[in-house]
Design a protein around this motif. Structure first.
Motif, PDB file in Angstrom:
ATOM      1  N   MET A   1      61.331 -34.162  47.594  1.00 43.27           N
ATOM      2  CA  MET A   1      61.754 -34.939  48.752  1.00 43.27           C
ATOM      3  C   MET A   1      63.229 -34.654  49.034  1.00 43.27           C
ATOM      4  SD  MET A   1      61.278 -38.994  49.406  1.00 43.27           S
ATOM      5  CE  MET A   1      62.788 -39.835  49.793  1.00 43.27           C
ATOM      6  N   PRO A   2      63.569 -34.486  50.279  1.00 41.24           N
ATOM      7  CA  PRO A   2      64.970 -34.212  50.628  1.00 41.24           C
ATOM      8  C   PRO A   2      65.881 -35.386  50.256  1.00 41.24           C
ATOM      9  CG  PRO A   2      63.522 -33.829  52.498  1.00 41.24           C
ATOM     10  CD  PRO A   2      62.712 -34.481  51.436  1.00 41.24           C
ATOM     11  N   SER A   3      67.146 -35.070  50.085  1.00 36.07           N
ATOM     12  CA  SER A   3      68.136 -36.104  49.797  1.00 36.07           C
ATOM     13  C   SER A   3      68.399 -36.934  51.048  1.00 36.07           C
ATOM     14  CB  SER A   3      69.436 -35.443  49.342  1.00 36.07           C
ATOM     15  OG  SER A   3      70.050 -34.777  50.439  1.00 36.07           O
ATOM     16  N   GLU A   4      69.115 -38.032  50.859  1.00 44.07           N
ATOM     17  CA  GLU A   4      69.499 -38.864  52.005  1.00 44.07           C
ATOM     18  C   GLU A   4      70.337 -38.057  52.994  1.00 44.07           C
ATOM     19  OE1 GLU A   4      70.771 -43.007  51.512  1.00 44.07           O
ATOM     20  OE2 GLU A   4      70.198 -42.784  49.409  1.00 44.07           O
ATOM     21  N   GLN A   5      71.246 -37.222  52.470  1.00 42.19           N
ATOM     22  CA  GLN A   5      72.098 -36.422  53.350  1.00 42.19           C
ATOM     23  C   GLN A   5      71.266 -35.438  54.155  1.00 42.19           C
ATOM     24  OE1 GLN A   5      75.603 -36.767  53.809  1.00 42.19           O
ATOM     25  NE2 GLN A   5      74.949 -35.619  55.599  1.00 42.19           N
ATOM     26  N   GLU A   6      70.300 -34.792  53.518  1.00 41.79           N
ATOM     27  CA  GLU A   6      69.440 -33.848  54.239  1.00 41.79           C
ATOM     28  C   GLU A   6      68.617 -34.567  55.301  1.00 41.79           C
ATOM     29  OE1 GLU A   6      68.533 -30.453  50.882  1.00 41.79           O
ATOM     30  OE2 GLU A   6      67.614 -32.427  50.648  1.00 41.79           O
ATOM     31  N   THR A   7      68.155 -35.754  54.974  1.00 41.43           N
ATOM     32  CA  THR A   7      67.392 -36.546  55.936  1.00 41.43           C
ATOM     33  C   THR A   7      68.285 -36.932  57.107  1.00 41.43           C
ATOM     34  OG1 THR A   7      65.971 -37.400  54.171  1.00 41.43           O
ATOM     35  CG2 THR A   7      65.978 -38.620  56.236  1.00 41.43           C
ATOM     36  N   PHE A  63      60.181 -36.956  56.454  1.00 41.28           N
ATOM     37  CA  PHE A  63      61.214 -37.194  55.444  1.00 41.28           C
ATOM     38  C   PHE A  63      61.844 -38.563  55.623  1.00 41.28           C
ATOM     39  CE2 PHE A  63      62.092 -32.354  55.394  1.00 41.28           C
ATOM     40  CZ  PHE A  63      61.029 -32.147  54.539  1.00 41.28           C
ATOM     41  N   MET A  64      62.185 -38.881  56.874  1.00 43.43           N
ATOM     42  CA  MET A  64      62.832 -40.159  57.134  1.00 43.43           C
ATOM     43  C   MET A  64      61.897 -41.327  56.827  1.00 43.43           C
ATOM     44  SD  MET A  64      64.916 -41.461  60.413  1.00 43.43           S
ATOM     45  CE  MET A  64      66.388 -40.600  59.919  1.00 43.43           C
ATOM     46  N   ALA A  65      60.630 -41.194  57.195  1.00 44.57           N
ATOM     47  CA  ALA A  65      59.657 -42.259  56.911  1.00 44.57           C
ATOM     48  C   ALA A  65      59.548 -42.492  55.409  1.00 44.57           C
ATOM     49  CB  ALA A  65      58.294 -41.914  57.503  1.00 44.57           C
ATOM     50  N   LYS A  66      59.501 -41.417  54.631  1.00 42.17           N
ATOM     51  CA  LYS A  66      59.417 -41.553  53.171  1.00 42.17           C
ATOM     52  C   LYS A  66      60.653 -42.244  52.613  1.00 42.17           C
ATOM     53  CE  LYS A  66      56.422 -37.656  52.177  1.00 42.17           C
ATOM     54  NZ  LYS A  66      56.318 -36.337  51.553  1.00 42.17           N
ATOM     55  N   LEU A  67      61.816 -41.796  53.066  1.00 43.63           N
ATOM     56  CA  LEU A  67      63.072 -42.361  52.576  1.00 43.63           C
ATOM     57  C   LEU A  67      63.201 -43.839  52.941  1.00 43.63           C
ATOM     58  CD1 LEU A  67      65.928 -41.672  51.289  1.00 43.63           C
ATOM     59  CD2 LEU A  67      66.702 -41.653  53.646  1.00 43.63           C
ATOM     60  N   GLY A  90      70.379 -51.656  58.356  1.00 42.46           N
ATOM     61  CA  GLY A  90      71.418 -51.131  57.472  1.00 42.46           C
ATOM     62  C   GLY A  90      71.108 -49.723  56.990  1.00 42.46           C
ATOM     63  N   ILE A  91      69.845 -49.453  56.729  1.00 43.15           N
ATOM     64  CA  ILE A  91      69.435 -48.123  56.289  1.00 43.15           C
ATOM     65  C   ILE A  91      69.667 -47.110  57.403  1.00 43.15           C
ATOM     66  CG2 ILE A  91      67.439 -46.723  55.606  1.00 43.15           C
ATOM     67  CD1 ILE A  91      66.389 -49.326  54.211  1.00 43.15           C
ATOM     68  N   LEU A  92      69.273 -47.472  58.618  1.00 41.21           N
ATOM     69  CA  LEU A  92      69.464 -46.578  59.759  1.00 41.21           C
ATOM     70  C   LEU A  92      70.946 -46.326  60.019  1.00 41.21           C
ATOM     71  CD1 LEU A  92      66.754 -48.050  62.124  1.00 41.21           C
ATOM     72  CD2 LEU A  92      66.688 -45.825  60.983  1.00 41.21           C
ATOM     73  N   THR A  93      71.744 -47.372  59.945  1.00 42.90           N
ATOM     74  CA  THR A  93      73.183 -47.243  60.153  1.00 42.90           C
ATOM     75  C   THR A  93      73.790 -46.311  59.110  1.00 42.90           C
ATOM     76  OG1 THR A  93      73.291 -49.439  61.137  1.00 42.90           O
ATOM     77  CG2 THR A  93      75.355 -48.525  60.326  1.00 42.90           C
ATOM     78  N   SER A  94      73.371 -46.455  57.874  1.00 35.53           N
ATOM     79  CA  SER A  94      73.867 -45.617  56.791  1.00 35.53           C
ATOM     80  C   SER A  94      73.511 -44.149  57.019  1.00 35.53           C
ATOM     81  CB  SER A  94      73.277 -46.100  55.464  1.00 35.53           C
ATOM     82  OG  SER A  94      73.652 -45.265  54.418  1.00 35.53           O
ATOM     83  N   LEU A  95      72.272 -43.878  57.437  1.00 31.04           N
ATOM     84  CA  LEU A  95      71.864 -42.500  57.695  1.00 31.04           C
ATOM     85  C   LEU A  95      72.659 -41.889  58.848  1.00 31.04           C
ATOM     86  CD1 LEU A  95      67.995 -42.759  57.284  1.00 31.04           C
ATOM     87  CD2 LEU A  95      69.580 -41.478  55.817  1.00 31.04           C
ATOM     88  N   LEU A  96      72.888 -42.673  59.887  1.00 29.86           N
ATOM     89  CA  LEU A  96      73.655 -42.163  61.025  1.00 29.86           C
ATOM     90  C   LEU A  96      75.101 -41.881  60.641  1.00 29.86           C
ATOM     91  CD1 LEU A  96      72.126 -44.393  63.787  1.00 29.86           C
ATOM     92  CD2 LEU A  96      72.002 -41.912  63.656  1.00 29.86           C
ATOM     93  N   LYS A  97      75.663 -42.739  59.800  1.00 27.88           N
ATOM     94  CA  LYS A  97      77.035 -42.529  59.333  1.00 27.88           C
ATOM     95  C   LYS A  97      77.113 -41.246  58.509  1.00 27.88           C
ATOM     96  CE  LYS A  97      79.270 -46.184  58.283  1.00 27.88           C
ATOM     97  NZ  LYS A  97      79.740 -47.411  57.593  1.00 27.88           N
ATOM     98  N   MET A  98      76.091 -41.008  57.674  1.00 23.94           N
ATOM     99  CA  MET A  98      76.053 -39.787  56.890  1.00 23.94           C
ATOM    100  C   MET A  98      75.990 -38.553  57.778  1.00 23.94           C
ATOM    101  SD  MET A  98      73.566 -40.140  53.636  1.00 23.94           S
ATOM    102  CE  MET A  98      72.917 -41.785  53.511  1.00 23.94           C
ATOM    103  N   LYS A  99      75.197 -38.639  58.831  1.00 24.82           N
ATOM    104  CA  LYS A  99      75.075 -37.496  59.746  1.00 24.82           C
ATOM    105  C   LYS A  99      76.418 -37.186  60.392  1.00 24.82           C
ATOM    106  CE  LYS A  99      72.663 -35.739  63.811  1.00 24.82           C
ATOM    107  NZ  LYS A  99      72.133 -34.490  63.328  1.00 24.82           N
ATOM    108  N   LYS A 100      77.137 -38.211  60.801  1.00 24.34           N
ATOM    109  CA  LYS A 100      78.420 -38.017  61.475  1.00 24.34           C
ATOM    110  C   LYS A 100      79.497 -37.485  60.538  1.00 24.34           C
ATOM    111  CE  LYS A 100      77.711 -41.406  65.095  1.00 24.34           C
ATOM    112  NZ  LYS A 100      78.051 -42.712  65.643  1.00 24.34           N
ATOM    113  N   THR A 101      79.537 -38.032  59.310  1.00 27.46           N
ATOM    114  CA  THR A 101      80.613 -37.649  58.383  1.00 27.46           C
ATOM    115  C   THR A 101      80.246 -36.485  57.484  1.00 27.46           C
ATOM    116  OG1 THR A 101      79.912 -39.199  56.660  1.00 27.46           O
ATOM    117  CG2 THR A 101      81.473 -40.026  58.313  1.00 27.46           C
TER     118      THR A 101
END
Length: 105
Positions: A1-7, A63-67, A90-101
């Motif tokens: 399964m991909p990491s959170e960052q990859e997702t 991937f996102m559904a699994k995570l 909160g999970i969605l916000t965290s993923l979006l923040k990861m994508k941006k940074t």
């Protein structure tokens, strides 16, 4: 399964985050929207369908559904209950923040 960052990186640039966050704003309403067959259970597949409706396609949706499912299924029952959906925003916000940074939150 991909990491959170990859997702997070797999999120499309035109992802309708506002629409999805609004969908999860009311956990009971979101649960009813996800529970298409009214069996009182929400599965990874149900979550993947919702993500697809908001513009996340193919492997990114899987991937996102699994995570998200793994993070929401607090009691590890294999299904999501309405009370589990409180943390979805909160999970969605965290993923979006990861994508941006480009780094884990």
């Amino acid at each position: 399964m991909p990491s959170e960052q990859e997702t997070a990186n797999a999120l499309p640039s035109n992802f309708d985050v506002a629409g999805l966050k609004n969908a999860f704003n009311n956990p009971t309403q979101a649960f009813q929207m996800l529970d298409k067959n009214n069996d009182g259970k929400v599965t990874k597949e149900d979550l993947e369908i919702l993500l697809t409706q908001f513009g996340i396609q193919g492997m990114a949706a899987k991937f996102m559904a699994k995570l998200i499912f793994k993070k929401l299924d607090a009691d590890k029952s294999g299904t999501i209950e309405p009370s589990d959906l409180v943390h979805a925003d909160g999970i969605l916000t965290s993923l979006l923040k990861m994508k941006k940074t480009g780094q884990s939150a």
